[in-house]
Each structure stands twice: as structure tokens, then as C-alpha cells.
Design an enzyme around this catalytic site. Structure first.
Site, mmCIF file in Angstrom:
data_model
loop_
_atom_site.group_PDB
_atom_site.id
_atom_site.type_symbol
_atom_site.label_atom_id
_atom_site.label_comp_id
_atom_site.label_asym_id
_atom_site.label_seq_id
_atom_site.Cartn_x
_atom_site.Cartn_y
_atom_site.Cartn_z
ATOM 1 N N GLU A 139 0.834 -1.211 0.000
ATOM 2 C CA GLU A 139 0.000 0.000 0.000
ATOM 3 C C GLU A 139 0.866 1.258 0.000
ATOM 4 O O GLU A 139 0.494 2.270 -0.592
ATOM 5 C CB GLU A 139 -0.972 -0.005 1.186
ATOM 6 N N HIS A 149 1.598 2.117 -3.545
ATOM 7 C CA HIS A 149 0.504 2.886 -4.163
ATOM 8 C C HIS A 149 0.584 4.343 -3.722
ATOM 9 O O HIS A 149 0.383 5.268 -4.517
ATOM 10 C CB HIS A 149 -0.854 2.315 -3.725
HETATM 11 ZN ZN ZN Z 1 -2.580 -3.005 -5.012
#
Ligand code: ZN
Length: 514
Positions: free
Chosen positions: A278, A281
Site C-alpha cells: 500500500e 501505491h
Molecule cells: Zn494493489
């Protein structure tokens, strides 16, 4: 005359930006409600929250498909290409903004409002039914829901009659520019590469991964993961981490890109690598040029490019040997009883263990793609009409047996496994995961050429040069370029599998002595 054109253009572009900012603010406000729903909202808030979110979604849709917005875009399109306007330069922010806003407007207006309503209504009921049916292994209840979802998915796709394949409009929604014609051959090539690799690994002695299946208290896991992503460049002044059932990243604005994770105290890899994933991202979103914030350009360009970044920071960096040469002594210090007597090589092999399994989200880096390819193929066949919903559970089991050599004893871990088809349409939901791996191969090969001593830098927890290269070449541009544009700009050619194959061959060849 030129002055008049310029004045008209300037007032039109500023009106466009105002309208888009309002749409953005409503949509991001809804994201805050969604984040809160997933993190801290008490159960009693569910009903009221669902209503509030539906109200905002309706406002967003009305503004996104407002004919006045369409008229404004047409007016601006006629200026693009005209001299003496910023938009005449096709690489300028304004030209990109007009192009992307036009695309979003076309997609928002192509689908009749009644069909959108029917889809939203059906998906809501389908999702609730699935949440109950999955743990009960109750395929019979879900079958009629999925038949309706398939019918709605086809009707949605048919709103784009120019598409070459019925799945293309659905794929284009999350991976702009990608089509069945591009994806099918590359996935077929990947599958024929992976099959012998998985077999060769299976023929080797099984990796002992027991060292990461011990008791690891949550507080230390939390602290260790956050220290690592701080080194990656995740800025806690512009983000925070919280716990959710399903980890995700969400961007409210340039200064607030949050991540969530989950912990399993009996399995170290679950929480740690969810955090790294994450954070990948988030690094992408945090790296977008601040000037694009609040416009449709101010977000990651596609599901595939997003996954290329989450997987780079989770796997390519986060599961690499040089990185753990630096961090493993620190991890041992955090968990002396559990890891004090486990050597680096044992740990490194444990976090990279390859083993065919039933569950996509728990799969290793090598077999993961086979899970995705199976779903992509089944989606295409359902939409084409060569596979019926009635035959789907059998097709699922057969394909798992054929591609991975494993078969779920039930539908809970078979066709009911993923939320995607029950909480959304059929088509376009899965290809991005594997496209991301393939693109990461191409992007990281280019980064390694530009920065030859990457591994040495990682050995010293120095991630700034890679981070800067990715920011310069990908992150800062937001949606100014599509995935295929980025590949062309960075590699000078089309999407290609070779660098990803080379990455897997080198890494797993060394781990498994192939
Ligand atoms: Zn992902």
C-alpha cells in the site's frame, strides 16, 4: 483577433477547472466517508452512511454528465490545435486536462442513467448476498445474481459499439488503452513461461517457511513496517496508516494519501508486505505534481500502472536480498526470540516461497499471475457467451487443476473467492494485477540501466535514487499519459514480457538453484 481567442479560451479553461474541482471535491469527500466506514465507524453508522455516500455519488454523476460540461469541452476542443493557446501544445497540462476530461465525460454520458441505476441497485444487493453466501459455500444463491450481473455487464459494454471485443470497454475503464487483442497474447506467453518454471520449482525440496509462522506481536510489526516505509520515502506528514479488514490506499488530496493494513500475529508476512504494497501505491500518488491536484489529472493513470508501483515496492524492492541484508538484523533485534537463531538466507527463502495454492491474495510472486490469467480468461469467455454462469464453478476448478495443479474442495475458495464479480461488473477487474507485474519488469529494467548500482543503494536503505527516477518518469505526470504512453516513453517500444521473465528467472533461479 488572437487576443479575443485567448480571452475566450482563458475564461473557458478556468470555468472547466472550476467545474472539475467541484466534482473532485465531492468525490474525495465521499472517499473520506468510505475510509472512515472501513476504519473507525461504529456498526450502527452503516445505514446512514450508505445513504450519505449514495447522495454524494448521485451529485458527482450529475455534475460529471452535465451537458453544460460537454458544451464547454466542445468549445475548448475547437481551440486545441489553434495557435497561441496553451492547449495547442499537446503535451501541456491544459491539453492533457481537456483530453482526459473529455474521456471521463464521454464515459459518464455513454451509459444511460437508467442502466447506471439498475447496475448500482443490483450490485448493492449482490454484494450483501455474497458476503453471506461465501462462508456458507452457497453457490446456488449467487448463481442468479451472477447471471444478472453478466447481463448488465454485456449491456454496459454494448454502450460502446465501436469496441473490437465485448470486454474492451470494461477493461478500458480501469486500464485505458488496453484491449483483449493486446492482453491475450501476452498472457498466453506468460503462462507458457510460468508453467515450466512452477514445475521446476515444485521438483525441488520444499522451502521451510516456518520461521515467519511464529507469534509476532502486532505493536512491533506495526513499528517495523512504518520504519521501513519511512525509509522508502512515505511522508507521514502527508499520510497515516490505520487498520482495515482489506488493506487499501486512498488519496484525499496531494497532502493526504493514506494507507491501511492488517496484521496476523501468527504470520509475519501478511501485515508487513501489505504495508509495503500500500505504501507503493501511496508513493505514486504522493509523487504526482502538486499543480495537478484537484483535477482529473491528479491521480494514478491506471490500475495496471498503480499495481506496477505497489508491486515494485512490495516485491521487487521489499522481497529482495539486498534490502534484507540491511533490514534483517533490525528485524532480528525486534523479534529476538523468534528470529535470533534464524539466518538471513532461511528468512529470505521463506518470504519468497513458491507454492501453488488456492487463494489469489495469498499467492506468491510466481504463481500469482496464473490466478489472474484464469480469471481474465473466464471473464472473456463469459462475456463472449462461450461459457455460461451455470458452468462457471466447474470451469474454475478445471482451470485451477490445469494451470496450478490444485483444486478447491468447495466454491468458497473457488468461484466465490473474490469480491470483484459480486461487488462490480464482470470484465476489466483482474488484468491490471498482472499487467502491473509486466510493466514493473519494463520500468525497473529501465531504472536499473539509468542507476547501475541500485542493489548497493538498497543494501544501505538508500531508496531516494529509485524513488526520484520513478517520480521523474512516472509519478509526477499523473494521468497526463496512459500506461502504453509511459511504456513507449520509457522503453521506446510496446509492452513486452522479456524484462519480467528475466527478473523472475534470475531471482527464482538463484533461490531454487534452477
Ligand atoms: Zn494493489
Amino acid at each position: 483577433m488572437r487576443v479575443v481567442v485567448n480571452t475566450l479560451y482563458k475564461s473557458a479553461i478556468s470555468e472547466l477547472k472550476e467545474r472539475l474541482l467541484e466534482i473532485n471535491d465531492l468525490a474525495r469527500a465521499n472517499d473520506v466517508l468510505e475510509w472512515d466506514q472501513a476504519t473507525y465507524m461504529p456498526p450502527g453508522g452503516a445505514e446512514g452512511r450508505a445513504r450519505q455516500m449514495a447522495t454524494i455519488a448521485k451529485l458527482v454523476h450529475a455534475r460529471s454528465s452535465d451537458p453544460a460540461l460537454g458544451a464547454l469541452l466542445s468549445q475548448l476542443q475547437s481551440h486545441t490545435g489553434a495557435p497561441a493557446t496553451d492547449a495547442a501544445d499537446s503535451n501541456s497540462d491544459d491539453a492533457a486536462l481537456i483530453r482526459v476530461a473529455q474521456r471521463d465525460y464521454d464515459r459518464a454520458t455513454r451509459i444511460p442513467t437508467e442502466l447506471m441505476g439498475e447496475i448500482a441497485n443490483h450490485i448493492g444487493r449482490s454484494y450483501s448476498a455474497w458476503a453471506e453466501a461465501r462462508p456458507k459455500n452457497d453457490w446456488a444463491t449467487m448463481r442468479p445474481y451472477l447471471e444478472k450481473t453478466l447481463e448488465l455487464s454485456r449491456r454496459y459494454a454494448e454502450c460502446f459499439p465501436e469496441a473490437a471485443h465485448i470486454a474492451d470497454p470494461l477493461i478500458d475503464g480501469s486500464d485505458e488503452g488496453m484491449t483483449v487483442a493486446i492482453i491475450r497474447p501476452i498472457f498466453a506467453e506468460l503462462r507458457s513461461f510460468l508453467a515450466p518454471l512452477v514445475q521446476a520449482i515444485a521438483a525441488k525440496p520444499e522451502t521451510d517457511a516456518s520461521c515467519i509462522f511464529q507469534h509476532f506481536p502486532e505493536a512491533q510489526q506495526w513499528a517495523f513496517g512504518e520504519a521501513m516505509i519511512r525509509d522508502y520515502g512515505y511522508d507521514f506528514n502527508r499520510g497515516r496508516q490505520d487498520k482495515t479488514h482489506h488493506p487499501f490506499m486512498t488519496r484525499f488530496n496531494w497532502g493526504d494519501c493514506r494507507i491501511t493494513t492488517r496484521f496476523n500475529e501468527d504470520y509475519l508476512a501478511e501485515g508487513l508486505f501489505a504495508t509495503l504494497h500500500e505504501a507503493g501505491h501511496a508513493l505514486y500518488e504522493m509523487g504526482i505534481d502538486r499543480n495537478l491536484d484537484g483535477t482529473p489529472l491528479g491521480e494514478g493513470t491506471s490500475a495496471g500502472v498503480h499495481e506496477s508501483q505497489s508491486r515494485t515496492w512490495e516485491n521487487v524492492v521489499g522481497r529482495s536480498l539486498p534490502v534484507w541484508e540491511h533490514y534483517y538484523p533490525k528485524l532480528q533485534a525486534a523479534f529476538p526470540e523468534q528470529l535470533g537463531k534464524v539466518d538471513l538466507e532461511t528468512y529470505y527463502h521463506a518470504i519468497n516461497k513458491v507454492q501453488p495454492s488456492l487463494i489469489r491474495v495469498e499467492a506468491d510472486e510466481v504463481t500469482y499471475n496464473l490466478h489472474v490469467i484464469i480469471r481474465f480468461e473466464l471473464e472473456c469467455e463469459l462475456l463472449e457467451g462461450t461459457l455460461s454462469i451455470a458452468d462457471l464453478p466447474e470451469a474454475w476448478h478445471a482451470r485451477y487443476q490445469e494451470y496450478l495443479g490444485v483444486s478447491a474442495p468447495n466454491d468458497t475458495d473457488g468461484v466465490l473467492q473474490d469480491v470483484h464479480w459480486y461487488g462490480g461488473l464482470i470484465g476489466g477487474a483482474f488484468q491490471g494485477y498482472t499487467l502491473g507485474n509486466i510493466m514493473a519488469g519494463q520500468f525497473n529494467a529501465a531504472a536499473s540501466q539509468a542507476i547501475p548500482d541500485l542493489a548497493d543503494q538498497w543494501r544501505q536503505a538508500n531508496f531516494a535514487p529509485l524513488h526520484a527516477w520513478l517520480s521523474e518518469n512516472i509519478y509526477r505526470h499523473g494521468r497526463k499519459y496512459t500506461a502504453l504512453d509511459f511504456i513507449q516513453r520509457i522503453t521506446g517500444g510496446p509492452i513486452q514480457l522479456a524484462p519480467y521473465k528475466e527478473y523472475l528467472t534470475n531471482k527464482y533461479g538463484a533461490i531454487y538453484n534452477l
